[in-house]
Design a protein around this motif. Structure first.
Motif, PDB file in Angstrom:
ATOM      1  N   ILE A 103       1.791   2.144  -3.729  1.00 34.53           N
ATOM      2  CA  ILE A 103       0.739   2.388  -4.722  1.00 34.53           C
ATOM      3  C   ILE A 103       0.816   3.791  -5.339  1.00 34.53           C
ATOM      4  O   ILE A 103       0.736   3.918  -6.561  1.00 34.53           O
ATOM      5  N   ALA A 131       1.458   4.318  -9.277  1.00 34.61           N
ATOM      6  CA  ALA A 131       0.432   4.988 -10.085  1.00 34.61           C
ATOM      7  C   ALA A 131       1.034   6.138 -10.890  1.00 34.61           C
ATOM      8  O   ALA A 131       0.715   6.313 -12.075  1.00 34.61           O
ATOM      9  N   GLU A 150       0.823  -1.217   0.000  1.00 31.66           N
ATOM     10  CA  GLU A 150       0.000   0.000   0.000  1.00 31.66           C
ATOM     11  C   GLU A 150       0.854   1.263   0.000  1.00 31.66           C
ATOM     12  O   GLU A 150       0.448   2.297  -0.519  1.00 31.66           O
TER      13      GLU A 150
END
Length: 87
Positions: A39, A43, A36
């Protein structure tokens, strides 16, 4: 031979977990190993590649994402349920 490898492995594990401790790493390393936490960076990297990349680069990204999704959905996911090993 296997006994020697087991002893080395055990020695290294105890050394890392007992002697090589650092309170800063106790907080930093779990964050770095968390998916997490990566991410946003992934992205941004994906957006830059899709925006600035060539056709071949964008096609590679699309195919790679499809391969991961299909592999997880059709192979890895069902195998985990069949084997029944919880993680």
């Amino acid at each position: 031979m296997l006994e020697w490898a087991r002893d080395c492995d055990q020695w290294l594990m105890l050394r890392v977990n007992r002697d090589w401790v650092n309170p800063v790493f106790d907080h930093v390393l779990p964050t770095l190993s968390s998916f997490e936490a990566w991410i946003p960076l992934l992205a941004v990297a994906m957006a830059l590649i899709l925006w600035r990349g060539s056709f071949r680069t964008r096609a590679f990204i699309v195919v790679a994402v499809l391969a991961v999704l299909i592999g997880e959905g059709l192979v890895s996911g069902p195998l985990k349920k069949i084997v029944g090993r919880l993680r």
